[in-house]
Design a protein around this motif. Structure first.
Motif, PDB file in Angstrom:
ATOM      1  N   TYR A 187       0.700  -1.088   0.081  1.00 26.29           N
ATOM      2  CA  TYR A 187      -0.097   0.116  -0.136  1.00 26.29           C
ATOM      3  C   TYR A 187       0.867   1.250   0.108  1.00 26.29           C
ATOM      4  CZ  TYR A 187      -3.384  -3.343   1.243  1.00 26.29           C
ATOM      5  OH  TYR A 187      -4.285  -4.683   1.524  1.00 26.29           O
ATOM      6  N   PRO A 188       0.782   2.026  -0.998  1.00 30.85           N
ATOM      7  CA  PRO A 188       1.804   2.863  -1.218  1.00 30.85           C
ATOM      8  C   PRO A 188       1.689   4.109  -0.473  1.00 30.85           C
ATOM      9  CG  PRO A 188       1.223   2.379  -3.339  1.00 30.85           C
ATOM     10  CD  PRO A 188       0.264   1.420  -2.389  1.00 30.85           C
ATOM     11  N   SER A 189       0.522   4.277   0.163  1.00 24.00           N
ATOM     12  CA  SER A 189       0.194   5.484   1.070  1.00 24.00           C
ATOM     13  C   SER A 189       0.459   5.289   2.397  1.00 24.00           C
ATOM     14  CB  SER A 189      -1.493   5.737   0.787  1.00 24.00           C
ATOM     15  OG  SER A 189      -2.369   4.735   1.165  1.00 24.00           O
ATOM     16  N   LEU A 190       0.819   3.791   2.944  1.00 22.84           N
ATOM     17  CA  LEU A 190       1.227   3.724   4.237  1.00 22.84           C
ATOM     18  C   LEU A 190       2.515   3.382   4.511  1.00 22.84           C
ATOM     19  CD1 LEU A 190      -1.460   0.773   4.798  1.00 22.84           C
ATOM     20  CD2 LEU A 190      -1.672   3.344   5.336  1.00 22.84           C
ATOM     21  N   LEU A 191       3.140   3.786   5.588  1.00 29.03           N
ATOM     22  CA  LEU A 191       4.337   3.751   6.151  1.00 29.03           C
ATOM     23  C   LEU A 191       4.270   2.953   7.597  1.00 29.03           C
ATOM     24  CD1 LEU A 191       5.940   7.435   5.931  1.00 29.03           C
ATOM     25  CD2 LEU A 191       6.124   5.584   4.270  1.00 29.03           C
ATOM     26  N   VAL A 192       5.278   2.292   7.496  1.00 25.30           N
ATOM     27  CA  VAL A 192       5.457   1.432   8.965  1.00 25.30           C
ATOM     28  C   VAL A 192       6.498   2.251   9.606  1.00 25.30           C
ATOM     29  CG1 VAL A 192       6.073  -0.828   9.868  1.00 25.30           C
ATOM     30  CG2 VAL A 192       4.709  -0.740   7.652  1.00 25.30           C
ATOM     31  N   ILE A 193       6.044   2.535  10.905  1.00 24.98           N
ATOM     32  CA  ILE A 193       6.887   3.294  11.803  1.00 24.98           C
ATOM     33  C   ILE A 193       7.396   2.436  12.979  1.00 24.98           C
ATOM     34  CG2 ILE A 193       7.477   5.301  12.977  1.00 24.98           C
ATOM     35  CD1 ILE A 193       6.888   5.758   9.940  1.00 24.98           C
ATOM     36  N   GLY A 194       8.951   2.242  13.146  1.00 25.77           N
ATOM     37  CA  GLY A 194       8.855   1.584  14.258  1.00 25.77           C
ATOM     38  C   GLY A 194       9.528   2.527  15.481  1.00 25.77           C
ATOM     39  N   CYS A 195       8.898   2.428  16.749  1.00 22.35           N
ATOM     40  CA  CYS A 195       9.212   3.380  17.615  1.00 22.35           C
ATOM     41  C   CYS A 195       9.851   2.716  18.833  1.00 22.35           C
ATOM     42  CB  CYS A 195       7.823   3.957  18.102  1.00 22.35           C
ATOM     43  SG  CYS A 195       6.597   4.772  16.808  1.00 22.35           S
ATOM     44  N   TYR A 196      10.089   3.519  20.000  1.00 19.49           N
ATOM     45  CA  TYR A 196      10.745   2.669  20.971  1.00 19.49           C
ATOM     46  C   TYR A 196       9.757   1.804  21.878  1.00 19.49           C
ATOM     47  CZ  TYR A 196      15.001   5.471  20.830  1.00 19.49           C
ATOM     48  OH  TYR A 196      16.336   5.894  20.481  1.00 19.49           O
ATOM     49  N   GLN A 197       8.644   2.305  21.690  1.00 25.32           N
ATOM     50  CA  GLN A 197       7.540   1.209  22.511  1.00 25.32           C
ATOM     51  C   GLN A 197       6.646   0.702  21.605  1.00 25.32           C
ATOM     52  OE1 GLN A 197       7.956   0.659  25.704  1.00 25.32           O
ATOM     53  NE2 GLN A 197       9.903   2.192  25.755  1.00 25.32           N
ATOM     54  N   SER A 198       6.516   0.813  20.338  1.00 21.58           N
ATOM     55  CA  SER A 198       5.567   0.380  19.527  1.00 21.58           C
ATOM     56  C   SER A 198       5.837   0.173  18.138  1.00 21.58           C
ATOM     57  CB  SER A 198       4.163   0.985  19.819  1.00 21.58           C
ATOM     58  OG  SER A 198       4.448   2.589  19.081  1.00 21.58           O
ATOM     59  N   MET A 199       4.952  -0.432  17.290  1.00 21.66           N
ATOM     60  CA  MET A 199       5.055  -0.141  15.626  1.00 21.66           C
ATOM     61  C   MET A 199       3.753   0.204  15.161  1.00 21.66           C
ATOM     62  SD  MET A 199       6.424  -3.437  13.080  1.00 21.66           S
ATOM     63  CE  MET A 199       4.980  -4.427  13.503  1.00 21.66           C
ATOM     64  N   GLU A 200       3.936   1.051  14.447  1.00 25.95           N
ATOM     65  CA  GLU A 200       2.540   1.698  13.878  1.00 25.95           C
ATOM     66  C   GLU A 200       2.737   1.926  12.424  1.00 25.95           C
ATOM     67  OE1 GLU A 200       1.158   4.880  16.442  1.00 25.95           O
ATOM     68  OE2 GLU A 200       2.229   4.135  18.032  1.00 25.95           O
ATOM     69  N   LEU A 201       1.405   2.046  11.981  1.00 25.06           N
ATOM     70  CA  LEU A 201       1.071   2.320  10.505  1.00 25.06           C
ATOM     71  C   LEU A 201       0.531   3.941  10.513  1.00 25.06           C
ATOM     72  CD1 LEU A 201      -1.070  -0.559   8.947  1.00 25.06           C
ATOM     73  CD2 LEU A 201       1.168  -0.334   8.631  1.00 25.06           C
ATOM     74  N   ASN A 203      -1.008   6.411   7.771  1.00 20.63           N
ATOM     75  CA  ASN A 203      -1.614   6.711   6.636  1.00 20.63           C
ATOM     76  C   ASN A 203      -1.361   8.176   6.124  1.00 20.63           C
ATOM     77  OD1 ASN A 203      -3.561   7.436   4.463  1.00 20.63           O
ATOM     78  ND2 ASN A 203      -4.964   5.964   5.560  1.00 20.63           N
ATOM     79  N   MET A 204      -0.436   8.175   5.048  1.00 21.32           N
ATOM     80  CA  MET A 204      -0.071   9.647   4.627  1.00 21.32           C
ATOM     81  C   MET A 204      -1.122  10.441   4.055  1.00 21.32           C
ATOM     82  SD  MET A 204       3.521   8.840   3.199  1.00 21.32           S
ATOM     83  CE  MET A 204       3.077   7.365   2.193  1.00 21.32           C
ATOM     84  N   ALA A 205      -2.116   9.705   3.279  1.00 21.51           N
ATOM     85  CA  ALA A 205      -3.159  10.478   2.722  1.00 21.51           C
ATOM     86  C   ALA A 205      -4.088  11.105   3.694  1.00 21.51           C
ATOM     87  CB  ALA A 205      -4.255   9.370   1.929  1.00 21.51           C
ATOM     88  N   GLU A 206      -4.156  10.497   4.957  1.00 17.98           N
ATOM     89  CA  GLU A 206      -5.126  11.048   6.061  1.00 17.98           C
ATOM     90  C   GLU A 206      -4.386  11.552   7.056  1.00 17.98           C
ATOM     91  OE1 GLU A 206      -7.795   8.130   7.163  1.00 17.98           O
ATOM     92  OE2 GLU A 206      -8.779   7.559   5.248  1.00 17.98           O
ATOM     93  N   ASN A 207      -2.885  11.309   7.083  1.00 19.49           N
ATOM     94  CA  ASN A 207      -2.080  11.968   8.158  1.00 19.49           C
ATOM     95  C   ASN A 207      -2.457  11.569   9.221  1.00 19.49           C
ATOM     96  OD1 ASN A 207       0.179  13.378   8.891  1.00 19.49           O
ATOM     97  ND2 ASN A 207      -0.906  15.278   9.548  1.00 19.49           N
ATOM     98  N   LYS A 208      -2.498  10.146   9.531  1.00 21.03           N
ATOM     99  CA  LYS A 208      -2.889   9.880  10.949  1.00 21.03           C
ATOM    100  C   LYS A 208      -2.189   8.401  11.247  1.00 21.03           C
ATOM    101  CE  LYS A 208      -7.205   7.190   9.758  1.00 21.03           C
ATOM    102  NZ  LYS A 208      -8.628   7.134  10.121  1.00 21.03           N
ATOM    103  N   MET A 209      -2.077   8.131  12.308  1.00 22.78           N
ATOM    104  CA  MET A 209      -1.501   6.856  12.858  1.00 22.78           C
ATOM    105  C   MET A 209      -2.588   5.789  13.121  1.00 22.78           C
ATOM    106  SD  MET A 209       1.818   7.393  13.219  1.00 22.78           S
ATOM    107  CE  MET A 209       2.878   6.482  14.262  1.00 22.78           C
ATOM    108  N   MET A 210      -2.279   4.486  12.780  1.00 24.76           N
ATOM    109  CA  MET A 210      -3.029   3.435  12.777  1.00 24.76           C
ATOM    110  C   MET A 210      -2.653   2.097  13.238  1.00 24.76           C
ATOM    111  SD  MET A 210      -4.188   4.057   8.848  1.00 24.76           S
ATOM    112  CE  MET A 210      -5.065   2.240   8.923  1.00 24.76           C
TER     113      MET A 210
END
Length: 243
Positions: A187-201, A203-210
């Motif tokens: 899904y080109p509009s999604l990024l997978v972000i690794g954080c110190y306490q979590s892993m999250e998606l 959504n760049m199109a809606e500018n929100k974490m999922m």
């Protein structure tokens, strides 16, 4: 110190690559997927041959064969990357960036100015992204977009044919500490972000974490072929596969 090659289907080690005298700092597959490169605190870069896979097909653990060892760095080698189209590999330390011809094991270029991370542009391979500091970077499969991740900020850049980068998306969330990021393989509009306490998606199109997952992450990798995402924890010595 050694690196290991795992089969994602059986989740078993298929080969080991042992030869560095100090910790490995980076590891990369060649574009053909038949070789692996490793960099190390021991100031060397090694190329390992995994082309001879008959033992792997027999489900036997095979010792990897180092076909090239590059020496010349005067300090620890922090990162490496294969050129997507040429018989070339790039490596960096705190003082310089070196380009090596794999076939004859010779250094063909030295660029002054150190780096912590180097990544050739995907696909067209006209440019190389260089990082100084703790920022993580990753190209998308087309080579048109680049993600940069620092502790408090995630940015997505669009890179034109001249190498000029323009920020097209930006994420900053209070209370989050980011470590790394990759483009979702499906899904080109999604990024997978690794954080110190979590892993999250994201959504760049809606500018929100999922879909936050309470899973501390120190590194992420993606397979555009299988659609699998690999995450490494920073305190449990575990690698997990996600789909």
């Amino acid at each position: 110190m050694q690196a290991s090659l795992w089969c994602t289907n059986s989740r078993e080690i298929k080969a080991t690559f042992d030869g560095h005298s100090q910790a490995i700092t980076d590891i990369r597959f060649s574009p053909s997927m038949l070789r692996i490169a490793t960099s190390s605190l021991d100031k060397t870069v090694r190329i390992w041959d995994i082309e001879n896979v008959h033992q792997l097909l027999l489900n036997l653990t095979s010792p990897g064969c180092a076909v090239r060892t590059f020496t010349g760095h005067t300090t620890s080698v922090m990162s490496i990357d294969f050129h997507p189209k040429k018989d070339l590999i790039c490596s960096c330390d705190e003082n310089e960036i070196r380009y090596w011809a794999i076939k004859n094991a010779g250094c063909v270029k030295v660029a002054k100015g150190g780096a912590n991370l180097v990544r050739f542009q995907s696909g067209v391979a006209k440019h190389i992204a260089v990082v100084v500091g703790k920022t993580s970077i990753c190209w998308d499969s087309s080579g048109e977009r680049l993600i940069s991740v620092s502790e408090d900020l995630v940015k997505v850049w669009r890179v034109d044919s001249m190498g000029k980068a323009n920020c097209v998306h930006e994420l900053s969330v209070t209370g989050k500490r980011f470590r790394c990021g990759i483009f979702h393989p499906c899904y080109p509009s999604l990024l997978v972000i690794g954080c110190y306490q979590s892993m999250e998606l994201w959504n760049m199109a809606e500018n929100k974490m999922m879909m936050p997952i309470e899973e501390p992450v120190s590194a992420l990798a993606v397979s555009t072929t299988s659609g699998l995402i690999a995450s490494a924890g920073h305190n449990d010595n575990v690698v997990k596969l996600w789909k």
